[in-house]
Design an enzyme around this catalytic site. Structure first.
Site, PDB file in Angstrom:
ATOM      1  N   HIS A  50       0.828  -1.065   0.061  1.00  0.00           N
ATOM      2  CA  HIS A  50      -0.093  -0.237   0.071  1.00  0.00           C
ATOM      3  C   HIS A  50       0.755   1.363  -0.205  1.00  0.00           C
ATOM      4  O   HIS A  50       0.448   2.244  -0.306  1.00  0.00           O
ATOM      5  CB  HIS A  50      -0.828   0.035   1.467  1.00  0.00           C
ATOM      6  CG  HIS A  50      -2.076  -1.083   1.191  1.00  0.00           C
ATOM      7  ND1 HIS A  50      -3.461  -0.520   0.624  1.00  0.00           N
ATOM      8  CD2 HIS A  50      -2.197  -2.373   1.320  1.00  0.00           C
ATOM      9  CE1 HIS A  50      -3.932  -1.769   0.793  1.00  0.00           C
ATOM     10  NE2 HIS A  50      -3.427  -2.663   1.039  1.00  0.00           N
TER      11      HIS A  50
ATOM     12  N   ASP B 141       3.614   9.378  -0.803  1.00  0.00           N
ATOM     13  CA  ASP B 141       2.375   8.670  -0.413  1.00  0.00           C
ATOM     14  C   ASP B 141       2.363   7.390  -1.304  1.00  0.00           C
ATOM     15  O   ASP B 141       2.177   7.735  -2.473  1.00  0.00           O
ATOM     16  CB  ASP B 141       1.249   9.737  -0.306  1.00  0.00           C
ATOM     17  CG  ASP B 141       0.113   9.395   0.812  1.00  0.00           C
ATOM     18  OD1 ASP B 141       0.109   8.296   1.172  1.00  0.00           O
ATOM     19  OD2 ASP B 141      -0.522  10.296   1.214  1.00  0.00           O
TER      20      ASP B 141
HETATM   21  P1  ADQ Z   1      -3.034   6.370   4.682  1.00  0.00           P
HETATM   22  O1  ADQ Z   1      -1.612   6.733   4.939  1.00  0.00           O
HETATM   23  O2  ADQ Z   1      -3.997   6.116   6.065  1.00  0.00           O
HETATM   24  O3  ADQ Z   1      -3.350   5.173   4.121  1.00  0.00           O
HETATM   25  P2  ADQ Z   1      -5.061   7.749   2.948  1.00  0.00           P
HETATM   26  O4  ADQ Z   1      -5.052   6.896   1.627  1.00  0.00           O
HETATM   27  O5  ADQ Z   1      -5.238   9.185   2.505  1.00  0.00           O
HETATM   28  O6  ADQ Z   1      -3.674   7.199   3.572  1.00  0.00           O
HETATM   29  O7  ADQ Z   1      -6.171   7.673   3.943  1.00  0.00           O
HETATM   30  C1  ADQ Z   1      -6.993   6.491   4.220  1.00  0.00           C
HETATM   31  C2  ADQ Z   1      -8.333   6.847   4.930  1.00  0.00           C
HETATM   32  O8  ADQ Z   1      -8.429   7.381   6.086  1.00  0.00           O
HETATM   33  C3  ADQ Z   1      -9.344   7.735   3.708  1.00  0.00           C
HETATM   34  O9  ADQ Z   1     -10.255   6.998   3.625  1.00  0.00           O
HETATM   35  C4  ADQ Z   1      -9.619   8.779   4.935  1.00  0.00           C
HETATM   36  O10 ADQ Z   1     -11.028   9.499   4.591  1.00  0.00           O
HETATM   37  C5  ADQ Z   1      -9.404   8.549   6.120  1.00  0.00           C
HETATM   38  N1  ADQ Z   1      -8.879   9.679   6.753  1.00  0.00           N
HETATM   39  C6  ADQ Z   1      -7.803  10.394   6.936  1.00  0.00           C
HETATM   40  N2  ADQ Z   1      -7.821  11.326   7.819  1.00  0.00           N
HETATM   41  C7  ADQ Z   1      -9.104  11.180   8.406  1.00  0.00           C
HETATM   42  C8  ADQ Z   1      -9.552  12.210   9.243  1.00  0.00           C
HETATM   43  N3  ADQ Z   1      -9.087  13.246   9.865  1.00  0.00           N
HETATM   44  N4  ADQ Z   1     -10.830  12.014   9.622  1.00  0.00           N
HETATM   45  C9  ADQ Z   1     -11.563  10.792   9.326  1.00  0.00           C
HETATM   46  N5  ADQ Z   1     -10.937  10.051   8.308  1.00  0.00           N
HETATM   47  C10 ADQ Z   1      -9.678  10.098   7.766  1.00  0.00           C
HETATM   48  C11 ADQ Z   1      -2.327   4.069   3.483  1.00  0.00           C
HETATM   49  C12 ADQ Z   1      -1.154   4.888   2.460  1.00  0.00           C
HETATM   50  C13 ADQ Z   1      -1.799   5.276   1.504  1.00  0.00           C
HETATM   51  C14 ADQ Z   1      -2.839   4.681   0.531  1.00  0.00           C
HETATM   52  C15 ADQ Z   1      -3.772   3.679   1.577  1.00  0.00           C
HETATM   53  C16 ADQ Z   1      -4.347   2.831   0.981  1.00  0.00           C
HETATM   54  O11 ADQ Z   1      -0.294   5.497   3.361  1.00  0.00           O
HETATM   55  O12 ADQ Z   1      -1.150   6.052   0.581  1.00  0.00           O
HETATM   56  O13 ADQ Z   1      -3.615   5.324  -0.229  1.00  0.00           O
HETATM   57  O14 ADQ Z   1      -3.039   3.217   2.505  1.00  0.00           O
HETATM   58  O15 ADQ Z   1      -3.868   1.915   0.207  1.00  0.00           O
END
Ligand code: ADQ
Length: 464
Positions: free
Chosen positions: A157, A370
Site C-alpha cells: 500500500h 504517499d
Molecule cells: P493512509 O496513509 O492512512 O493509507 P489515505 O489513503 O489518505 O492514507 O487515507 C486513508 C483513509 O483514512 C481515507 O479513507 C480517509 O478518509 C481516512 N482519513 C484520513 N484522515 C482522516 C480524518 N482526519 N478523519 C477521518 N478519516 C480520515 C495508506 C497509504 C496510502 C494509501 C492507503 C490505501 O499510506 O498511500 O492510499 O493506505 O492503500
C-alpha cells in the site's frame, strides 16, 4: 470460485454502520470475502501476556474474520518498532527517522512467523491467499516453509523506496529474496514498480522479463517466479457517493458553510504523519498570507489531522512542530474576527467528512511521499457537479499518476504551493468543471472494486 484468504496486520470486520462509515479497503475486501466465503486473518489489535495462537473467529455481515492477540513485546518490536520506526520512514524517504535495531528486526521475523504458523492450518488446497502491506513482507516465505503451495499474492500500500535508500536497510537482500516467494507482487503506481525493478537490476541475481502483454514484468530467480503488477487502489465510489448525498453529509456541509460565513474554505485531511507534508503545507499557506494582504479575512485553511502512532517518538515530534507552526501563523495573521488556520486533531465520520469536502473550494493534499492517497479521491467524489472545487495534489502521491487534471505541485516549495492556491482561487467555473469531470471519470472507473478484481485476477493466474 476459489476461496480467498486475506491477511493483513489489522482486521476491520464489517460494522454495518451504513454507507460512508467504513474504510474503503474494508468494504472492498468484505465484498470479495463474502462472495468467495473467505476468511480475513490478522492481529486483533489486542495485547496478551504470552502469545497463544488462539484464533478468535467472528462472523459479521457475511464475513468471517479470524484474529489473534499479540504479546506486548511483539507489538513493541514488530509493530511500533520494525514496521513503524524502520520500514515506514525508510519507504517514505525519511532515512533520518529510520531506526535500525536488531531487536525490531527480530520481532518482525518472529511475528511474521507466528502469524504464518497460526493461519497455515486454516488454508485449504484451492485457496487463494492475499497478503497486505509492509508489516507482512516475510509472511509468504513463512507459509512456503510450512508447505503452503497455494498461489500467494502481496500488495504494497505504500511506496517502494529507491534502491539507494533501501541499501541502508540491514538485511535488505533477505527481505527482497522473501518477496520472491509471492506469485504476484502489486504496487500502487508505476513509480514504485520502477524503484522495485531498479533494485532487482542493481542488487540481485534475479532476471526480469518485461515482454509480456502487460509490460510490468515477471521476475525470476531459480525456480521462483513473481509477476509484478501495477494496480492502484481506489475509493468505494458508489458508497462514498451515497454517503456524500445523505443527510449527515448535507447537514455537515451546511454547518461548515454557515461557519465559513462567506469566506473561501481550503481543506486538508490527513493522519498526523510526517509523510503527509503538513509543515510544508502550512509554510506554503503562510507564504500566501504574507504576500497577499488582500486575501486576509477572505479565506481560511481547515486542516483535520487526527494523531496516529502516538507511541512513536517521530510522531510526537511532528505533532509538536505543527502545534508551534499553527500557533505562529495564527499569532501573526489572525485578528479579532478572523482565524486563518483552523487546525484540528480529531477524526470525523466519513459521511461528515464528505460534507466538509463539499463545502471546500480547494482540497489541499500535498504529501511528501504517499503510496496512493485516498483523501484526494474522496475530495473529488464529494464535489457539487455544478460548482466543483479544485484539487491541489502533490506530485509525490501515487494518485498523481492517475489524477493528472488536478493542479499538481511540488510540496517542498512554499512558492509553488502559494501560487497553486492563488490559481485555484481565481479558476473559472468552466475550467473547474472540465477538470472535475476528467478526475471523476478516473475515480469512478478505477474504484476499489476495480482494484480488488484487478489483483484477484492476477492472483488467480488470469491475464490482468
Ligand atoms: P493512509 O496513509 O492512512 O493509507 P489515505 O489513503 O489518505 O492514507 O487515507 C486513508 C483513509 O483514512 C481515507 O479513507 C480517509 O478518509 C481516512 N482519513 C484520513 N484522515 C482522516 C480524518 N482526519 N478523519 C477521518 N478519516 C480520515 C495508506 C497509504 C496510502 C494509501 C492507503 C490505501 O499510506 O498511500 O492510499 O493506505 O492503500
Amino acid at each position: 470460485m476459489n476461496r480467498l484468504i486475506v491477511i493483513s496486520n489489522r482486521v476491520s470486520p464489517p460494522t454495518g454502520d451504513g454507507p460512508g462509515n467504513q474504510g474503503g479497503l474494508a468494504v472492498a475486501l468484505s465484498a470479495a470475502l463474502r462472495e468467495s466465503s473467505g476468511i480475513w486473518f490478522g492481529w486483533s489489535g489486542e495485547e496478551t501476556d504470552a502469545f497463544t495462537g488462539h484464533i478468535n473467529f467472528q462472523r459479521s455481515y457475511g464475513v468471517t474474520t479470524a484474529t489473534v492477540d499479540l504479546e506486548a513485546q511483539d507489538v513493541e518490536e514488530y509493530y511500533n518498532g520494525y514496521a513503524n520506526c524502520t520500514l515506514w520512514p525508510l519507504f517514505h524517504n525519511r532515512l533520518d527517522l529510520a531506526e535500525f535495531e536488531r531487536g525490531f528486526a527480530g520481532g518482525y521475523e518472529r511475528v511474521n512467523d507466528r502469524l504464518a504458523e497460526t493461519v497455515a492450518p486454516l488454508i485449504e488446497d484451492s485457496d487463494l491467499i492475499w497478503v497486505h502491506d509492509y508489516h507482512l513482507m516475510l509472511l509468504g516465505r513463512n507459509l512456503r516453509a510450512r508447505g503452503v503451495n497455494n498461489r500467494i499474492g502481496f500488495f504494497l500500500h505504500i511506496p517502494w523506496p529507491p534502491a539507494r535508500l533501501l541499501e541502508s536497510l540491514p538485511g535488505h537482500g533477505e527481505l527482497f529474496d522473501a518477496m520472491l516467494d509471492y506469485d504476484v507482487i502489486g504496487f500502487q503506481s508505476e513509480n514504485w514498480r520502477d524503484s522495485f525493478i531498479e533494485y532487482v537490476q542493481g542488487h540481485t541475481e534475479a532476471t526480469i522479463d518485461q515482454n509480456g502483454p502487460d509490460q510490468n514484468g515477471i521476475i525470476s530467480l531459480g525456480e521462483r517466479r513473481a509477476q509484478i503488477i501495477v494496480c492502484p487502489i481506489g475509493i468505494d465510489f458508489a458508497e462514498f457517493h451515497e454517503a456524500a448525498h445523505g443527510e449527515v453529509a448535507r447537514e455537515s456541509c451546511r454547518r461548515m458553510k454557515r461557519s465559513a460565513n462567506g469566506r473561501t474554505m481550503i481543506v486538508g485531511v490527513d493522519r498526523l504523519d510526517y509523510s503527509k507534508g503538513l509543515p510544508e503545507r502550512f509554510l506554503g499557506y503562510e507564504r500566501l498570507l504574507a504576500s497577499r494582504p488582500d486575501l486576509h479575512g477572505q479565506l481560511f485553511l481547515l486542516q483535520i489531522a487526527p494523531p496516529s502512532r502516538e507511541q512513536v517518538r517521530s510522531y510526537q515530534q511532528i505533532r509538536a512542530t505543527l502545534d508551534s507552526l499553527s500557533g505562529r501563523i495564527n499569532g501573526e495573521f489572525a485578528d479579532a474576527e478572523w482565524v486563518p488556520l483552523r487546525y484540528i486533531n480529531k477524526g470525523y465520520p466519513r459521511d461528515a467528512l464528505a460534507g466538509i469536502y463539499r463545502a471546500s473550494r480547494i482540497g489541499l493534499i500535498t504529501p511528501l511521499c504517499d503510496g496512493m492517497n485516498l483523501v484526494a479521491k474522496e475530495y473529488v467524489a464529494a464535489q457539487d457537479p455544478e460548482d466543483p472545487g479544485v484539487l491541489i495534489l502533490s506530485q509525490f502521491a501515487g494518485a498523481a499518476r492517475q489524477l493528472t487534471d488536478a493542479l499538481i505541485v511540488n510540496p517542498h516549495s512554499p512558492d509553488e504551493l502559494a501560487e497553486a492556491i492563488d490559481r485555484a482561487l481565481r479558476m473559472s467555473k468552466k475550467e473547474r468543471k472540465e477538470r472535475w469531470h476528467s478526475l471523476m471519470a478516473n475515480i469512478r472507473d478505477e474504484d476499489v472494486r476495480w482494484w480488488q478484481e484487478c489483483f484477484a485476477k492476477a492472483l488467480a493466474g488470469s491475464p490482468v
